[in-house]
Scaffold this active site. Structure first.
Site, PDB file in Angstrom:
ATOM      1  N   HIS A 140      -7.540  -4.772  10.075  1.00 51.92           N
ATOM      2  CA  HIS A 140      -7.252  -4.601   8.638  1.00 51.92           C
ATOM      3  C   HIS A 140      -5.973  -5.325   8.239  1.00 51.92           C
ATOM      4  CE1 HIS A 140      -4.897  -0.510   9.222  1.00 51.92           C
ATOM      5  NE2 HIS A 140      -4.065  -1.530   9.248  1.00 51.92           N
TER       6      HIS A 140
ATOM      7  N   GLU B 241      -9.876  -1.953   5.080  1.00 52.41           N
ATOM      8  CA  GLU B 241     -10.520  -1.614   6.347  1.00 52.41           C
ATOM      9  C   GLU B 241     -11.773  -2.478   6.555  1.00 52.41           C
ATOM     10  OE1 GLU B 241      -8.723  -0.035   8.170  1.00 52.41           O
ATOM     11  OE2 GLU B 241      -8.148   1.971   7.535  1.00 52.41           O
TER      12      GLU B 241
ATOM     13  N   ASP C 180       0.807  -1.217   0.000  1.00 54.25           N
ATOM     14  CA  ASP C 180       0.000   0.000   0.000  1.00 54.25           C
ATOM     15  C   ASP C 180       0.838   1.263   0.000  1.00 54.25           C
ATOM     16  OD1 ASP C 180       0.889  -0.498   2.584  1.00 54.25           O
ATOM     17  OD2 ASP C 180      -1.071  -1.100   3.321  1.00 54.25           O
TER      18      ASP C 180
ATOM     19  N   ASN D 120      -7.861  -2.654  14.155  1.00 53.12           N
ATOM     20  CA  ASN D 120      -9.246  -2.905  13.709  1.00 53.12           C
ATOM     21  C   ASN D 120      -9.355  -4.156  12.830  1.00 53.12           C
ATOM     22  OD1 ASN D 120      -8.076  -2.113  11.346  1.00 53.12           O
ATOM     23  ND2 ASN D 120      -9.410  -0.353  10.964  1.00 53.12           N
TER      24      ASN D 120
HETATM   25  C1  F6R Z   1       1.310  -1.522   6.177  1.00 54.41           C
HETATM   26  C2  F6R Z   1       0.021  -2.183   6.238  1.00 54.41           C
HETATM   27  C3  F6R Z   1      -0.814  -2.195   7.464  1.00 54.41           C
HETATM   28  C4  F6R Z   1      -0.006  -2.451   8.744  1.00 54.41           C
HETATM   29  C5  F6R Z   1      -0.912  -2.419   9.966  1.00 54.41           C
HETATM   30  C6  F6R Z   1      -0.138  -2.614  11.245  1.00 54.41           C
HETATM   31  O1  F6R Z   1       1.876  -1.649   4.878  1.00 54.41           O
HETATM   32  O2  F6R Z   1      -0.404  -2.692   5.244  1.00 54.41           O
HETATM   33  O3  F6R Z   1      -1.806  -3.185   7.345  1.00 54.41           O
HETATM   34  O4  F6R Z   1       0.615  -3.707   8.650  1.00 54.41           O
HETATM   35  O5  F6R Z   1      -1.560  -1.179  10.015  1.00 54.41           O
HETATM   36  O6  F6R Z   1       0.728  -1.535  11.436  1.00 54.41           O
HETATM   37  P1  F6R Z   1       1.879  -1.595  12.534  1.00 54.41           P
HETATM   38  O7  F6R Z   1       2.786  -2.693  12.129  1.00 54.41           O
HETATM   39  O8  F6R Z   1       2.567  -0.247  12.439  1.00 54.41           O
HETATM   40  O9  F6R Z   1       1.218  -1.831  13.843  1.00 54.41           O
END
Ligand code: F6R
Length: 240
Positions: free
Chosen positions: A137, A142, A67, A135
């Site tokens: 995701h 989302e 992403d 959440n």
């Molecule tokens: C990042 C991504 C997100 C993160 C998720 C957890 O490329 O795709 O899904 O993996 O938001 O973020 P952290 O690791 O910062 O807790």
């Protein structure tokens, strides 16, 4: 789902990195799906160590990132392109031309999902690295995102923006939209490695593993993937 729970995070990152290193040693032209955020950082440090001690080469590896924020130029310090160059690519012998990240450039954003999907359709991801949002995701899919989407533009959940505000000076600076590989794109990978540490992830982890498969908890779809490895520490596994 294969669940691996560790006492020490250092060991968790070593073991997760081992899966990637073994794959690249066996398949020098491996295609890796990569993530940003805090969760993969320990793995990236292990990959760099392994490359620097001549155990593995990334010369022929191709990578696709999950992403990117919409509206940040690629040289913005918080863009995921900057993150990946800084935290991983600049320390390996990978060719930057073989590292793909969706472009968040807002001028061309409407064509970007098709461009990225067309690129991805020429490859199959051997191993997809994931984190999980509080959440539930994965990527920036989302809660409520249909399971059958490929790359698409999303409006970020307020919880995701609050969670990611730590990387910016103010919540207002966190972009409101992102472009993300869809859940179908993620499920196409041959193997999935998900990393979750810390108590804040415990309820999403429990719902992912024990809950019903439900678009409101996007990571729950991973129960249907035939080759998933979940790496947890005791805090993130505390509700299992
Ligand atoms: C990042 C991504 C997100 C993160 C998720 C957890 O490329 O795709 O899904 O993996 O938001 O973020 P952290 O690791 O910062 O807790």
């Amino acid at each position: 789902m294969n669940i691996h729970i560790f006492d020490h995070e250092e060991q968790l990152y070593k073991e997760a990195a081992r899966r990637i290193i073994d794959l690249v040693q066996d398949r020098p032209k491996a295609v890796l799906g990569l993530a940003t955020g805090s969760s993969p950082l320990g793995v990236y440090k292990e990959l760099i160590k392994s490359y620097q001690s001549h155990h593995v080469s990334f010369e022929h590896v191709t990578t696709f990132n999950l992403d990117e924020y919409v509206g940040l130029s690629s040289d913005h310090p918080q863009s995921y392109r900057s993150f990946m160059n800084r935290e991983l690519f600049n320390h390996l012998n990978i060719h930057l031309k073989n590292t793909f990240i969706p472009s968040g450039d807002s001028i061309n954003i409407h064509n970007e999902p098709d461009r990225y999907n067309a690129l991805l359709s020429n490859y199959q991801i051997d191993l997809q690295l994931l984190g999980i949002g509080t959440n539930g995701h994965i990527g920036f899919n989302e809660p409520g995102t249909p399971f059958d989407l490929l790359t698409h533009v999303v409006t970020l959940d307020s919880r995701t923006r609050t969670d990611n505000a730590r990387f910016f000076h103010h919540l207002d600076q966190v972009p409101t939209q992102a472009i993300t590989m869809g859940i179908q794109s993620i499920m196409n990978a041959k193997e999935i490695v998900l990393i979750a540490t810390g108590e804040k992830k415990a309820s999403a982890v429990k719902a992912m593993i024990r809950g019903p498969i439900d678009p409101m908890l996007p990571a729950s779809i991973l129960q249907n993937h035939p080759n998933v490895h979940i790496y947890l520490n005791h805090q993130s596994a505390k509700d299992l």
